[in-house]
Design an enzyme around this catalytic site. Structure first.
Site, PDB file in Angstrom:
ATOM      1  N   LYS A 100       0.828  -1.205   0.000  1.00  0.00           N
ATOM      2  CA  LYS A 100       0.000   0.000   0.000  1.00  0.00           C
ATOM      3  C   LYS A 100       0.872   1.269   0.000  1.00  0.00           C
ATOM      4  O   LYS A 100       2.085   1.196   0.231  1.00  0.00           O
ATOM      5  CB  LYS A 100      -0.930  -0.023   1.218  1.00  0.00           C
ATOM      6  CG  LYS A 100      -1.915  -1.195   1.195  1.00  0.00           C
ATOM      7  CD  LYS A 100      -2.843  -1.156   2.409  1.00  0.00           C
ATOM      8  CE  LYS A 100      -3.859  -2.288   2.381  1.00  0.00           C
ATOM      9  NZ  LYS A 100      -4.778  -2.247   3.543  1.00  0.00           N
ATOM     10  N   TYR A 138     -12.248  -3.052  -3.698  1.00  0.00           N
ATOM     11  CA  TYR A 138     -12.707  -3.260  -2.312  1.00  0.00           C
ATOM     12  C   TYR A 138     -14.228  -3.345  -2.219  1.00  0.00           C
ATOM     13  O   TYR A 138     -14.819  -2.952  -1.210  1.00  0.00           O
ATOM     14  CB  TYR A 138     -12.200  -2.123  -1.422  1.00  0.00           C
ATOM     15  CG  TYR A 138     -10.736  -2.220  -1.061  1.00  0.00           C
ATOM     16  CD1 TYR A 138     -10.264  -3.252  -0.256  1.00  0.00           C
ATOM     17  CD2 TYR A 138      -9.823  -1.272  -1.509  1.00  0.00           C
ATOM     18  CE1 TYR A 138      -8.919  -3.345   0.096  1.00  0.00           C
ATOM     19  CE2 TYR A 138      -8.472  -1.349  -1.165  1.00  0.00           C
ATOM     20  CZ  TYR A 138      -8.036  -2.391  -0.362  1.00  0.00           C
ATOM     21  OH  TYR A 138      -6.703  -2.479  -0.016  1.00  0.00           O
ATOM     22  N   PHE A 146     -15.483   2.250   7.630  1.00  0.00           N
ATOM     23  CA  PHE A 146     -14.121   2.638   7.245  1.00  0.00           C
ATOM     24  C   PHE A 146     -13.927   2.751   5.738  1.00  0.00           C
ATOM     25  O   PHE A 146     -12.830   3.088   5.271  1.00  0.00           O
ATOM     26  CB  PHE A 146     -13.109   1.620   7.796  1.00  0.00           C
ATOM     27  CG  PHE A 146     -13.322   0.208   7.300  1.00  0.00           C
ATOM     28  CD1 PHE A 146     -12.858  -0.192   6.061  1.00  0.00           C
ATOM     29  CD2 PHE A 146     -13.993  -0.719   8.091  1.00  0.00           C
ATOM     30  CE1 PHE A 146     -13.048  -1.491   5.600  1.00  0.00           C
ATOM     31  CE2 PHE A 146     -14.196  -2.022   7.650  1.00  0.00           C
ATOM     32  CZ  PHE A 146     -13.721  -2.405   6.397  1.00  0.00           C
ATOM     33  N   ARG A 174      -0.927 -14.339   4.720  1.00  0.00           N
ATOM     34  CA  ARG A 174      -1.673 -13.653   5.776  1.00  0.00           C
ATOM     35  C   ARG A 174      -0.977 -13.803   7.132  1.00  0.00           C
ATOM     36  O   ARG A 174      -1.021 -12.899   7.963  1.00  0.00           O
ATOM     37  CB  ARG A 174      -3.109 -14.164   5.828  1.00  0.00           C
ATOM     38  CG  ARG A 174      -3.930 -13.687   4.628  1.00  0.00           C
ATOM     39  CD  ARG A 174      -5.365 -14.181   4.682  1.00  0.00           C
ATOM     40  NE  ARG A 174      -6.130 -13.556   5.756  1.00  0.00           N
ATOM     41  CZ  ARG A 174      -6.682 -12.350   5.677  1.00  0.00           C
ATOM     42  NH1 ARG A 174      -6.529 -11.612   4.587  1.00  0.00           N
ATOM     43  NH2 ARG A 174      -7.369 -11.864   6.690  1.00  0.00           N
ATOM     44  N   THR A 180      -4.757  -7.297  11.144  1.00  0.00           N
ATOM     45  CA  THR A 180      -5.141  -6.180  10.272  1.00  0.00           C
ATOM     46  C   THR A 180      -4.721  -4.841  10.851  1.00  0.00           C
ATOM     47  O   THR A 180      -4.219  -3.964  10.137  1.00  0.00           O
ATOM     48  CB  THR A 180      -6.666  -6.196  10.036  1.00  0.00           C
ATOM     49  OG1 THR A 180      -7.026  -7.446   9.448  1.00  0.00           O
ATOM     50  CG2 THR A 180      -7.080  -5.071   9.111  1.00  0.00           C
ATOM     51  N   ARG A 194       3.005  -6.047   9.025  1.00  0.00           N
ATOM     52  CA  ARG A 194       2.184  -4.912   9.467  1.00  0.00           C
ATOM     53  C   ARG A 194       2.706  -4.304  10.763  1.00  0.00           C
ATOM     54  O   ARG A 194       2.603  -3.087  10.970  1.00  0.00           O
ATOM     55  CB  ARG A 194       0.730  -5.360   9.617  1.00  0.00           C
ATOM     56  CG  ARG A 194       0.024  -5.518   8.276  1.00  0.00           C
ATOM     57  CD  ARG A 194      -1.340  -6.140   8.421  1.00  0.00           C
ATOM     58  NE  ARG A 194      -2.057  -6.142   7.134  1.00  0.00           N
ATOM     59  CZ  ARG A 194      -3.027  -6.977   6.822  1.00  0.00           C
ATOM     60  NH1 ARG A 194      -3.411  -7.907   7.705  1.00  0.00           N
ATOM     61  NH2 ARG A 194      -3.622  -6.925   5.647  1.00  0.00           N
ATOM     62  N   ASN A 204      -1.898  -0.034   6.885  1.00  0.00           N
ATOM     63  CA  ASN A 204      -1.303  -1.237   7.474  1.00  0.00           C
ATOM     64  C   ASN A 204      -0.358  -1.965   6.519  1.00  0.00           C
ATOM     65  O   ASN A 204      -0.239  -3.179   6.552  1.00  0.00           O
ATOM     66  CB  ASN A 204      -2.395  -2.183   7.974  1.00  0.00           C
ATOM     67  CG  ASN A 204      -3.362  -2.609   6.890  1.00  0.00           C
ATOM     68  OD1 ASN A 204      -3.245  -2.186   5.738  1.00  0.00           O
ATOM     69  ND2 ASN A 204      -4.319  -3.451   7.248  1.00  0.00           N
ATOM     70  N   HIS A 207      -1.767  -5.587   1.714  1.00  0.00           N
ATOM     71  CA  HIS A 207      -3.038  -6.319   1.608  1.00  0.00           C
ATOM     72  C   HIS A 207      -2.739  -7.766   1.237  1.00  0.00           C
ATOM     73  O   HIS A 207      -1.768  -8.051   0.530  1.00  0.00           O
ATOM     74  CB  HIS A 207      -3.908  -5.683   0.515  1.00  0.00           C
ATOM     75  CG  HIS A 207      -5.064  -6.538   0.082  1.00  0.00           C
ATOM     76  ND1 HIS A 207      -6.284  -6.510   0.712  1.00  0.00           N
ATOM     77  CD2 HIS A 207      -5.171  -7.457  -0.914  1.00  0.00           C
ATOM     78  CE1 HIS A 207      -7.104  -7.365   0.115  1.00  0.00           C
ATOM     79  NE2 HIS A 207      -6.451  -7.947  -0.881  1.00  0.00           N
ATOM     80  N   GLU A 218      -8.730 -10.985  -7.326  1.00  0.00           N
ATOM     81  CA  GLU A 218      -7.810  -9.860  -7.182  1.00  0.00           C
ATOM     82  C   GLU A 218      -6.631  -9.957  -8.149  1.00  0.00           C
ATOM     83  O   GLU A 218      -6.149  -8.945  -8.662  1.00  0.00           O
ATOM     84  CB  GLU A 218      -7.345  -9.782  -5.728  1.00  0.00           C
ATOM     85  CG  GLU A 218      -8.486  -9.368  -4.797  1.00  0.00           C
ATOM     86  CD  GLU A 218      -8.171  -9.539  -3.323  1.00  0.00           C
ATOM     87  OE1 GLU A 218      -9.014  -9.141  -2.493  1.00  0.00           O
ATOM     88  OE2 GLU A 218      -7.095 -10.071  -2.980  1.00  0.00           O
TER      89      GLU A 218
END
Length: 376
Positions: A100, A138, A146, A174, A180, A194, A204, A207, A218
């Site tokens: 990000k 998203y 949010f 993950r 998160t 993160r 964070n 993704h 995705e």
């Protein structure tokens, strides 16, 4: 043709430029002695007798992979039998990862973490998302409190999208990301990505897909043939760097990128390419008849995936970066310029870690070639 122990079978396409058509083959790979053979499906005959292909590894063979077999560039379309599918499908699971805007300056370190944890990077592309694209990506979060903050953040700067492959890749990625909320991650999982690079629940760092289904959607969003996303390339006041295929295969691309960033250069655009021979010849045409290693340079550049980078920096970035890359021969670089990229990551004059633009007048042309012309 059924697979037997020690042999893997795939369906592969090769685009025949002379006939302007795609030919389909069964490709057999024998890891014990690194040999391959090919069977022409349409004409029902052996196309290539079993022969050595030492640069090919089983890890390179997965659905969607582009591989070179004796100067022919093949795309793996499917497994050719149930045995191969059963043995490789779980090992070659794919997931989607995105760095990000808040962590884009840590791309080198994050990519190195990815390689160090056993992932392969099958695809990579930096992009700037429009609000509409971000909302589409998203879409499952539409209506959540949010959502607006998330969309504003993800469109605030460039992102780096990646297609990762490993055994149980969705779960593994993950786990590497951590909770998160980066604040929670720093408390409970301090070694995760993160925790190290994120700030809060929205900013964070990265993704990761939460399921196989999400991963497929995705990956298609960014990498499907018609999925054009706005490039981050500026094609001005910049220069080009290419991390060569041997460096990508050796898993040192992250270290090279980190080295570049640590020395004050900005990675303005990144993208992974699988060059065809005709493209490599065209790109290196200026060296034809001038550099003795020209043919080997062409072979190396199209021997596997490479990573093209538009480098941005202060002042005369072309000269500064070229000095930082070092002499073309790594052995000379180790003696005269031991802190340069080629001294640290190069093997020989052909496998010398990276290509960089040699002439200042060629910088914009080379950036343009990779980030605009090849896309056409």
């Amino acid at each position: 043709m059924a697979s037997f122990d020690g042999r893997y079978a795939f369906i592969a396409d090769w685009y025949d430029t002379n006939a302007a058509l795609t030919r389909k083959y069964q490709l057999f790979y024998y890891p014990k002695d690194s040999t391959v053979e090919m069977f022409d499906i349409k004409n029902k005959r052996v196309f290539l007798k079993r022969s050595k292909c030492e640069e090919l590894r089983l890890h390179d063979l997965h659905i969607g992979a582009v591989v070179n077999i004796h100067s022919r560039q093949l795309t793996i379309k499917d497994y050719a039998d149930i045995s191969t599918s059963n043995r490789l499908k779980s090992k070659n699971e794919k997931t989607f990862a995105m760095v990000k805007p808040d962590a884009i300056n840590e791309v080198g370190t994050i990519i190195d973490i990815i390689y160090q944890n056993g992932f392969s990077i099958c695809n990579m592309k930096s992009a700037v998302l429009s609000r509409q694209e971000a909302e589409e990506f998203y879409e499952e979060h539409v209506g959540k409190p949010f959502f607006n903050n998330l969309i504003s953040f993800i469109t605030s700067g460039p992102v780096l999208a990646m297609e990762l492959m490993a055994e149980n890749s969705v779960t593994l990625w993950r786990s590497l990301l951590g909770p998160t909320d980066s604040r929670d991650a720093r408390t409970n999982k301090p070694s995760t990505i993160r925790a190290r690079f994120g700030f809060d629940n929205t900013k964070n760092a990265c993704h990761g897909s939460d399921s196989d289904r999400s991963a497929n959607r995705e990956i298609d969003f960014f990498f499907k043939a018609n999925a054009e996303r706005r490039t981050t390339a500026r094609v001005s006041n910049s220069t080009l760097c290419i991390i060569k295929p041997h460096s990508v295969k050796e898993g040192v691309a992250g270290k090279i990128l980190k080295n570049i960033q640590d020395n004050g250069f900005y990675l303005n655009a990144l993208e992974m390419f699988h060059l065809e021979i005709i493209n490599a010849e065209e790109f290196f045409e200026v060296y034809k008849g001038v550099v003795h290693e020209y043919n080997k340079m062409v072979d190396e550049l199209c021997s596997g995936p490479c990573i093209a980078i538009e480098i941005f920096g202060e002042g005369d970035v072309h000269k500064t970066f070229r000095d930082f890359v070092g002499p073309s021969d790594p052995e000379i670089a180790k003696h005269l310029r031991p802190h340069t990229l080629r001294a640290n990551f190069g093997v020989d004059k052909v496998r010398n870690a990276v290509h960089c633009t040699d002439l200042p007048d060629d910088a914009a042309l080379e950036v343009e070639y990779f980030f605009h012309i090849l896309k056409q």
